[in-house]
Design an enzyme around this catalytic site. Structure first.
Site, mmCIF file in Angstrom:
data_model
loop_
_atom_site.group_PDB
_atom_site.id
_atom_site.type_symbol
_atom_site.label_atom_id
_atom_site.label_comp_id
_atom_site.label_asym_id
_atom_site.label_seq_id
_atom_site.Cartn_x
_atom_site.Cartn_y
_atom_site.Cartn_z
ATOM 1 N N TYR A 7 31.493 58.108 70.711
ATOM 2 C CA TYR A 7 32.263 58.056 69.469
ATOM 3 C C TYR A 7 33.303 56.944 69.461
ATOM 4 O O TYR A 7 33.997 56.742 68.471
ATOM 5 C CB TYR A 7 32.994 59.394 69.256
ATOM 6 C CG TYR A 7 33.850 59.752 70.451
ATOM 7 C CD1 TYR A 7 35.127 59.232 70.598
ATOM 8 C CD2 TYR A 7 33.345 60.556 71.463
ATOM 9 C CE1 TYR A 7 35.898 59.508 71.719
ATOM 10 C CE2 TYR A 7 34.109 60.846 72.579
ATOM 11 C CZ TYR A 7 35.379 60.322 72.699
ATOM 12 O OH TYR A 7 36.130 60.587 73.810
ATOM 13 N N GLY A 8 33.452 56.227 70.571
ATOM 14 C CA GLY A 8 34.543 55.257 70.683
ATOM 15 C C GLY A 8 34.061 53.868 71.036
ATOM 16 O O GLY A 8 33.210 53.288 70.354
ATOM 17 N N THR A 9 34.592 53.326 72.125
ATOM 18 C CA THR A 9 34.331 51.929 72.487
ATOM 19 C C THR A 9 32.909 51.685 72.984
ATOM 20 O O THR A 9 32.517 50.530 73.150
ATOM 21 C CB THR A 9 35.325 51.444 73.560
ATOM 22 O OG1 THR A 9 35.117 52.169 74.769
ATOM 23 C CG2 THR A 9 36.765 51.581 73.086
ATOM 24 N N LEU A 10 32.122 52.733 73.200
ATOM 25 C CA LEU A 10 30.734 52.562 73.653
ATOM 26 C C LEU A 10 29.743 52.483 72.491
ATOM 27 O O LEU A 10 28.561 52.218 72.707
ATOM 28 C CB LEU A 10 30.340 53.704 74.594
ATOM 29 C CG LEU A 10 31.038 53.705 75.953
ATOM 30 C CD1 LEU A 10 30.818 55.030 76.670
ATOM 31 C CD2 LEU A 10 30.565 52.543 76.814
ATOM 32 N N GLU A 82 34.233 56.844 82.539
ATOM 33 C CA GLU A 82 35.127 57.739 81.797
ATOM 34 C C GLU A 82 36.070 58.519 82.722
ATOM 35 O O GLU A 82 36.793 59.391 82.270
ATOM 36 C CB GLU A 82 34.313 58.717 80.949
ATOM 37 C CG GLU A 82 33.410 58.055 79.922
ATOM 38 C CD GLU A 82 34.141 57.392 78.771
ATOM 39 O OE1 GLU A 82 35.389 57.325 78.781
ATOM 40 O OE2 GLU A 82 33.467 56.933 77.838
#
Length: 156
Positions: A7-10, A82
Protein backbone atom coordinates in the site's frame (compact mmCIF):
# COMPACT_ATOMS: atom_id res chain seq x y z
CA UNK A 1 3.87 -18.81 -3.60
CA UNK A 2 2.29 -16.33 -1.21
CA UNK A 3 0.11 -13.25 -1.74
CA UNK A 4 1.25 -9.92 -0.31
CA UNK A 5 -0.73 -6.65 -0.27
CA UNK A 6 1.38 -3.49 -0.62
CA UNK A 7 0.00 0.00 0.00
CA UNK A 8 3.01 2.32 0.25
CA UNK A 9 6.45 2.77 -1.27
CA UNK A 10 6.44 -0.73 -2.84
CA UNK A 11 3.49 0.05 -5.17
CA UNK A 12 3.91 0.79 -8.87
CA UNK A 13 5.26 4.30 -9.41
CA UNK A 14 6.55 4.61 -5.85
CA UNK A 15 10.16 4.90 -4.61
CA UNK A 16 10.73 1.27 -3.58
CA UNK A 17 8.79 -0.46 -6.36
CA UNK A 18 12.06 -1.52 -8.00
CA UNK A 19 12.80 -3.70 -4.98
CA UNK A 20 9.96 -6.03 -5.98
CA UNK A 21 11.73 -6.79 -9.26
CA UNK A 22 15.46 -6.33 -8.69
CA UNK A 23 16.13 -9.94 -9.64
CA UNK A 24 18.31 -10.71 -6.63
CA UNK A 25 15.66 -11.14 -3.93
CA UNK A 26 13.27 -13.69 -5.37
CA UNK A 27 10.27 -13.15 -7.59
CA UNK A 28 7.07 -11.13 -7.46
CA UNK A 29 4.15 -11.08 -9.88
CA UNK A 30 1.48 -8.37 -9.93
CA UNK A 31 -1.96 -9.94 -9.58
CA UNK A 32 -4.26 -6.96 -9.22
CA UNK A 33 -5.49 -4.06 -7.15
CA UNK A 34 -7.63 -4.21 -4.03
CA UNK A 35 -8.66 -2.41 -0.88
CA UNK A 36 -8.84 -3.59 2.70
CA UNK A 37 -12.21 -4.78 3.98
CA UNK A 38 -11.50 -3.19 7.36
CA UNK A 39 -10.52 0.42 7.89
CA UNK A 40 -6.98 1.19 9.08
CA UNK A 41 -5.10 4.45 9.68
CA UNK A 42 -2.54 4.92 6.90
CA UNK A 43 -0.33 7.78 8.06
CA UNK A 44 2.87 9.43 6.85
CA UNK A 45 5.22 9.87 9.78
CA UNK A 46 8.75 10.42 11.02
CA UNK A 47 11.45 12.64 9.62
CA UNK A 48 11.69 10.46 6.49
CA UNK A 49 7.96 10.66 5.66
CA UNK A 50 7.42 6.91 5.75
CA UNK A 51 3.90 5.55 5.13
CA UNK A 52 2.79 3.44 8.08
CA UNK A 53 -0.37 1.37 8.27
CA UNK A 54 -1.20 1.35 11.97
CA UNK A 55 -2.68 -1.90 13.22
CA UNK A 56 -5.77 -0.23 14.63
CA UNK A 57 -8.67 -1.95 12.82
CA UNK A 58 -11.84 0.11 12.51
CA UNK A 59 -10.10 3.49 12.41
CA UNK A 60 -9.01 5.44 9.34
CA UNK A 61 -10.02 4.33 5.86
CA UNK A 62 -10.26 1.27 3.69
CA UNK A 63 -6.77 1.27 2.20
CA UNK A 64 -6.08 0.88 -1.53
CA UNK A 65 -3.09 -1.12 -2.72
CA UNK A 66 -1.76 -3.90 -4.92
CA UNK A 67 -1.64 -7.67 -4.56
CA UNK A 68 1.51 -9.56 -5.57
CA UNK A 69 2.31 -13.24 -5.66
CA UNK A 70 5.79 -13.73 -4.17
CA UNK A 71 8.05 -16.70 -3.68
CA UNK A 72 9.65 -17.64 -0.35
CA UNK A 73 12.85 -15.75 -1.15
CA UNK A 74 10.95 -12.51 -1.88
CA UNK A 75 8.84 -12.96 1.26
CA UNK A 76 12.02 -13.32 3.30
CA UNK A 77 13.44 -10.18 1.63
CA UNK A 78 10.23 -8.21 2.32
CA UNK A 79 10.26 -9.31 5.97
CA UNK A 80 13.82 -7.99 6.29
CA UNK A 81 13.05 -4.80 4.31
CA UNK A 82 10.03 -4.10 6.55
CA UNK A 83 12.04 -4.93 9.72
CA UNK A 84 9.72 -7.73 10.84
CA UNK A 85 8.98 -8.14 13.72
CA UNK A 86 10.43 -4.99 15.32
CA UNK A 87 9.03 -2.26 13.06
CA UNK A 88 6.29 -4.05 11.15
CA UNK A 89 4.36 -7.24 11.69
CA UNK A 90 3.17 -9.46 8.83
CA UNK A 91 -0.47 -10.44 9.29
CA UNK A 92 -3.28 -11.75 7.09
CA UNK A 93 -5.86 -9.23 5.92
CA UNK A 94 -9.09 -9.58 3.95
CA UNK A 95 -9.26 -7.60 0.72
CA UNK A 96 -11.90 -6.61 -1.81
CA UNK A 97 -10.58 -7.05 -5.34
CA UNK A 98 -10.88 -3.96 -7.57
CA UNK A 99 -9.13 -5.39 -10.62
CA UNK A 100 -7.52 -8.77 -11.31
CA UNK A 101 -5.05 -8.80 -14.19
CA UNK A 102 -3.16 -12.06 -13.77
CA UNK A 103 -4.90 -14.86 -15.67
CA UNK A 104 -2.89 -18.08 -15.77
CA UNK A 105 -4.55 -21.33 -16.76
CA UNK A 106 -5.19 -23.43 -13.69
CA UNK A 107 -4.93 -20.49 -11.28
CA UNK A 108 -7.74 -18.72 -9.49
CA UNK A 109 -9.18 -15.70 -11.31
CA UNK A 110 -10.97 -13.18 -9.12
CA UNK A 111 -13.60 -10.75 -10.35
CA UNK A 112 -14.08 -7.21 -9.03
CA UNK A 113 -15.86 -7.31 -5.68
CA UNK A 114 -14.47 -10.74 -4.78
CA UNK A 115 -12.96 -11.20 -1.33
CA UNK A 116 -9.48 -12.66 -0.94
CA UNK A 117 -6.70 -12.73 1.65
CA UNK A 118 -3.07 -11.67 1.56
CA UNK A 119 -0.28 -10.79 3.94
CA UNK A 120 -0.06 -7.14 4.97
CA UNK A 121 2.74 -5.28 6.74
CA UNK A 122 1.31 -3.12 9.53
CA UNK A 123 2.74 -1.81 12.77
CA UNK A 124 1.85 -1.80 16.43
CA UNK A 125 5.11 0.06 17.16
CA UNK A 126 4.46 3.77 16.69
CA UNK A 127 4.66 7.13 18.42
CA UNK A 128 1.71 8.13 20.65
CA UNK A 129 0.68 11.00 18.33
CA UNK A 130 0.62 8.93 15.12
CA UNK A 131 -3.04 7.83 15.43
CA UNK A 132 -4.02 11.51 15.42
CA UNK A 133 -2.09 12.27 12.19
CA UNK A 134 -4.03 12.69 8.93
CA UNK A 135 -5.05 9.30 7.58
CA UNK A 136 -5.13 8.41 3.89
CA UNK A 137 -6.96 5.80 1.83
CA UNK A 138 -4.12 5.62 -0.69
CA UNK A 139 -0.43 6.51 -0.64
CA UNK A 140 1.55 8.45 -3.23
CA UNK A 141 4.91 10.00 -2.37
CA UNK A 142 4.05 12.89 -4.71
CA UNK A 143 0.57 13.43 -3.24
CA UNK A 144 -1.07 16.69 -2.18
CA UNK A 145 0.09 16.07 1.40
CA UNK A 146 3.55 17.47 0.49
CA UNK A 147 5.34 14.77 2.52
CA UNK A 148 7.73 13.25 -0.02
CA UNK A 149 9.36 9.99 1.09
CA UNK A 150 13.07 10.22 1.85
CA UNK A 151 14.86 7.30 0.20
CA UNK A 152 17.07 5.15 2.46
CA UNK A 153 20.19 6.12 0.48
CA UNK A 154 19.47 9.83 1.14
CA UNK A 155 19.02 9.56 4.90
CA UNK A 156 21.58 10.87 7.38
Amino acid sequence: MTRVFVYGTLKKGQPNYFRMFNGTSGTAEFLGSALTIEKFPLVIAGKYNVPFLLNIPGQGHRVHGEIYKVDDEMLKFLDAFESVPTMYQRTVVQLEVKEWVRNIEGEEVLSPGSITEAFLYSTTTYQPDWPSLPSFDSYDTHGDHGLKYVDRKDRD
